[in-house]
Each structure stands twice: as C-alpha cells, then as structure tokens.
Scaffold this active site. Sequence first.
Site, PDB file in Angstrom:
ATOM      1  N   GLY A 188       8.109   4.179   7.222  1.00  0.00           N
ATOM      2  CA  GLY A 188       9.144   3.414   6.524  1.00  0.00           C
ATOM      3  C   GLY A 188       8.606   2.195   5.802  1.00  0.00           C
ATOM      4  O   GLY A 188       9.293   1.183   5.663  1.00  0.00           O
ATOM      5  N   ASN A 218      -0.017  -0.116  -4.358  1.00  0.00           N
ATOM      6  CA  ASN A 218       1.184   0.712  -4.293  1.00  0.00           C
ATOM      7  C   ASN A 218       2.391  -0.209  -4.061  1.00  0.00           C
ATOM      8  O   ASN A 218       2.417  -0.989  -3.110  1.00  0.00           O
ATOM      9  CB  ASN A 218       1.039   1.715  -3.143  1.00  0.00           C
ATOM     10  CG  ASN A 218       2.232   2.648  -3.015  1.00  0.00           C
ATOM     11  OD1 ASN A 218       3.257   2.275  -2.472  1.00  0.00           O
ATOM     12  ND2 ASN A 218       2.082   3.855  -3.526  1.00  0.00           N
ATOM     13  N   CYS A 225       9.143   7.514  -1.620  1.00  0.00           N
ATOM     14  CA  CYS A 225       8.973   7.525  -0.164  1.00  0.00           C
ATOM     15  C   CYS A 225      10.212   8.145   0.471  1.00  0.00           C
ATOM     16  O   CYS A 225      11.312   7.637   0.310  1.00  0.00           O
ATOM     17  CB  CYS A 225       8.771   6.112   0.383  1.00  0.00           C
ATOM     18  SG  CYS A 225       8.650   6.118   2.184  1.00  0.00           S
ATOM     19  N   LYS A 272       4.456   7.283  -8.893  1.00  0.00           N
ATOM     20  CA  LYS A 272       4.228   8.319  -7.871  1.00  0.00           C
ATOM     21  C   LYS A 272       5.477   9.171  -7.700  1.00  0.00           C
ATOM     22  O   LYS A 272       6.558   8.660  -7.431  1.00  0.00           O
ATOM     23  CB  LYS A 272       3.830   7.677  -6.541  1.00  0.00           C
ATOM     24  CG  LYS A 272       3.374   8.702  -5.506  1.00  0.00           C
ATOM     25  CD  LYS A 272       2.661   8.023  -4.341  1.00  0.00           C
ATOM     26  CE  LYS A 272       2.083   9.033  -3.373  1.00  0.00           C
ATOM     27  NZ  LYS A 272       1.343   8.384  -2.278  1.00  0.00           N
ATOM     28  N   GLY A 315      -2.314  15.668  -1.994  1.00  0.00           N
ATOM     29  CA  GLY A 315      -1.494  16.514  -1.127  1.00  0.00           C
ATOM     30  C   GLY A 315      -2.401  17.474  -0.374  1.00  0.00           C
ATOM     31  O   GLY A 315      -2.738  18.541  -0.878  1.00  0.00           O
ATOM     32  N   THR A 361      -3.893  12.176   4.379  1.00  0.00           N
ATOM     33  CA  THR A 361      -3.841  12.567   5.788  1.00  0.00           C
ATOM     34  C   THR A 361      -5.226  12.846   6.367  1.00  0.00           C
ATOM     35  O   THR A 361      -5.494  12.513   7.523  1.00  0.00           O
ATOM     36  CB  THR A 361      -2.929  13.803   5.943  1.00  0.00           C
ATOM     37  OG1 THR A 361      -1.639  13.447   5.443  1.00  0.00           O
ATOM     38  CG2 THR A 361      -2.804  14.242   7.385  1.00  0.00           C
TER      39      THR A 361
END
Lengths: 252, 303
Positions: free
Chosen positions: B73, B100, B130, B165, B243, B266
């Site tokens: 968040g 960002n 987001c 984005k 991604g 990630t």
Amino acid sequence: MKKISVAGIKENMLIAPDIYRMELELSEDINALPGQFVNVYLDDGAHLLPRPISICRAEDNRLTLVYRAVGVGTKIMAGLTEGDTLRVSDPLGNGFTLPESGTVLLVGGGVGVPPMLGTAIAAKAKGLNVIAAHGYRSELFLKEEFERVGQLLIATDDGSAGYHGTVVELLRSSDIPADTTVLSCGPKPMLKALVQYCEEKGLPVQVSLEERMGCGFGACVGCVCKLNQNGNIVQKRVCKDGPVFNGSEVIF
Amino acid sequence: MTKVDLSVNFAGLQMKNPVTTASGTFAARESGEFYDISRLGAVITKGVAAEPWQGNPTPRIAETYGGMLNAVGLQNPGAEEYIKKELGYLKDFDVPVIANLAGHSIEEYCAVTEMLNDTDVAMYELNISCPNVKLGGIGFGTDPKMAAEVTEAVKKVSRKPLIVKLTPNVTDITAIAKAVESAGADAVSLINTLLGMRIDLRSKRPLLANGTGGFSGPAVKPVAIRMVYQVRRAISLPILGLGGIMTGEDAAEFLMAGADAVAVGTAALVDPTAPVDVVEGLKAFMEREGYENIAALKAAFKG
C-alpha cells in the site's frame, strides 16, 4: 557485502513432532549475533520467497536451524537429507542486546525456543547468570542443550512436563532476581503477557517478533510492526529494524 | 565472442545498460548491502508521496506458485525524508535515479513532483497503477481520460522526463498507453502488478489483510510480454518493460517484444543480487548470440 551461500546439509533430524534440527556446513565462518535469522532459499522455481529461519546456533562454519515443518516451504526443508544443499543468506536483522552484568532470563515459546539457545551460550560466555524459561505445547526439544548452559524452567500447555500452564504463569510463581534482563521469542500472545509481567516487575525486556516477510532484508517493507516510541507511533520493519525490539515499545 | 555494448538512451536518459529496478523492490541502503548499485543502468526507487503514508495492515505478503502477492500500500516516509535519506545516500553512486511518484489526487501527484524538481532525480515514473491504493493509484490508471488528465497535469509542473506506469488490470492496455502518449508522457512502463487474491483455508479469510494484492513474479511474465508487444504496436514512446524478469534471457525477451529498457522487481526480493545478475546474464546472452548492441537484439525480432 552480504551474500547468499550454498550450504551442505550434514543432518536434518526430527527431534519432536513436526520439529526438525538441521545442521548446515558453509564454506566460510558465520558471524551471527544471538537472535539473528537467515533466509533459506528453496530454489524449486515455484516457492520463490525465502524462508526466514531463526539461528539456533552458529559456530565457525556450522549453522544449526531448528524449525517447525508447518507450511509448504518448511515441509520441503523437512524432506531434505544429508548430502543435499540449500542456499542460505548471511545472518540478517538485529539480534538481542546482552546486558553487561547480572541475569538474563531467556523466554522461548514453541519455535521461539531455538534462537534462545545461541543467546544462552553467548550470555554464558559473557559471564552472565542464565535462566531459561520455555513454553511448549507438549513435547520438549533442546532441553539437554539448555540444561548445559544454565537453569531451565519448563511449562507445557498440557501439563505433560514441568508447570501445567503458560510460561508467563510459570514466571509469576518463580523467583526471578531483580537484576534480570528478559530476552524472548515466541508467539504474540505469550510476548504480550510477558511484556506486561516485565512491566509489573520493572524488568527490561527485548522481544523477537515474527511477521510474514517478503525479502527479509528490508527492501519490500512487507513485514512491519508498530512501536510506541515516547508517544509517537512508528512503523518498523521486522526483518531489518528487528526482529528484536524493546518489548515496552511494541504495540501488540 | 562478440564485443557487446549494453548502453541505451531511454527517453533522453543515458544508461550504461538497460536494466533498472522495479519500484517497491529496491531500497538503496538495503539492496546496496548485496551489490554495487553503480553497476545498474538506473534505479527506480520506492513510490514516494508528498506526505508520509502508513500503508496497509499486515500480513502484506503472500506466496503463490511462481510468484507472490503484495499489499504494502505504498508505505513511504514522504518526499522530505526521501530526499534526505534515499537520495542523500544514492548521491555517492554513479547511477541515475528514477523516482516513482505516488498520490491520491492530481494535486498530490503535482505536489510531490514539485518537491523533487530541484533534486538530482533524473526522471519520474508516475505510479497510476498501484492495485493496493484505492483512491488515486489504480483509479487513475484504469480510465484513459483520468490517466491523460493526471499525466498532463504532472507534465505541466515537471522539469524532468516523465514515465507513466501502466496497470495490466484493464480490458485494453493500448487505450491507456495512447491516452498518456497524447497527454505528453515521455515514456511508459509496464506492467504493474496484476490484481490477485489468496484464501487461508484454516482461518477461512484472505491471506492478505487488505483482501487483495498485486501479483508479481515469473508467473506473470507471459502477460507482461504480451502487453509490451501490444503497446509497442500502439504507440511510439519508449517502453520500460517489466513483469517477472528473473534472468538475462527474460530481459532479452522483453527487449524483443518492444521494450527499450527493463526493470527487475520480484526477482530482487527473492535474490537481492538479481538486478546485476540480469545485467550479466543479458551480456552473456548477447555475446553468445552475436548481438553487438541492444538495437541489434531488438531488430532481430521476427514477430
């Protein structure tokens, strides 16, 4: 620089129901503080996130992890045998701060017991008086190891060994010296009750918290806890700013 | 072995290689404990807003097959603290910083932009995608008109190039891409996380305190490749592709699909050194396959 290294599994043994002791050998010495943890990587392509496991003991290039096989990752770990390898990170997070003198009371609950062993050994080496008080569901583990280091008090949920009840209830009926610093790791309800006990007794207390982590090194901010620092509510990362916090500041 | 030049010019930003970090997965001090940040083409820092944000309650993280869900968040300390701590620390590295930007409203996006205009930040990435922030966040990213509106407003106050984005959680991502291109964006980045959910069968509740979260990791890569490919054919702006990139070959796939630079996200949570490993992997791949530069690799695509 911190790194992730390949470790050889020397032993991976069931020592109590669902509780395993894994002995790892690394190519270099491990410099761990009591209360730190390592990230264990499963590297199977499906379960990507590292498993943060508390360090039970670290000596030279040998690392002992005692964990509960409870989720998919730790069950994969439980299936490994001698000769297999695992990738593990260097020790992460901040450990316990040992007092300069006096007594340390090490309170462990369930899989919160293992990190207290390395802490007990470090405390004894520092010349401190060591008392351990552990709460188990039923079966005990690491009992002999703790008995070698200091006094051990035991509580079990089912009364099968030691005091029948919680470890904090056990402490309330025990004689704890006034020069005691309390260090603890275990489930939140236990930590909460322990902090309350310590506040009543006026004992300083450090608690090691657990939270679902992403990266384990402070980048993702997935594992925050709330602290009350002199009236200011602040969020801290359990993995990087902890896992050990001043118990009187933690908002449970 | 081919001598390889990895450098790219991304929307005016000269990068020594096309690899950067996906926002939310990089923290200068923490990531810098594992590798030399200067080896990256650029770094994209965690979403920052004008004022501090608390983020969501925990648990914020859940694992999925080949990926993860997060519902952090956009917890962040606010622009003032970000300038002092994060930018202050990054000053000593030879790497361009892309900030960002997060906000709940056009005013908030503009406020953080203005606060960072006088810093060393090389570029902005406008986070209108987001999935864990209801007001603002994805609200702007799923509607072409609103996406264009916020892009135009930020562009007006921004003194640095602006990447927008994009979220994959839309029926047609090219419609959003076209809208922000018309509104003056200098580049686009895609994809942000896919909206996902998991349920704990023991507690019979969602695993994440927020209920839903952003799905990322290698499992989402085919979706991201497809969207980069579609957006490449729809607009002419530079594309930052991301991604599920885990390896240099993954990065090469994004470049062939139409990306001009890539971000590792990630993978860097799984393995902190992943961004520099991707740089090395991409270099090795290009040497092996005989691509002298990124343009040659991109041009080789036959799709």
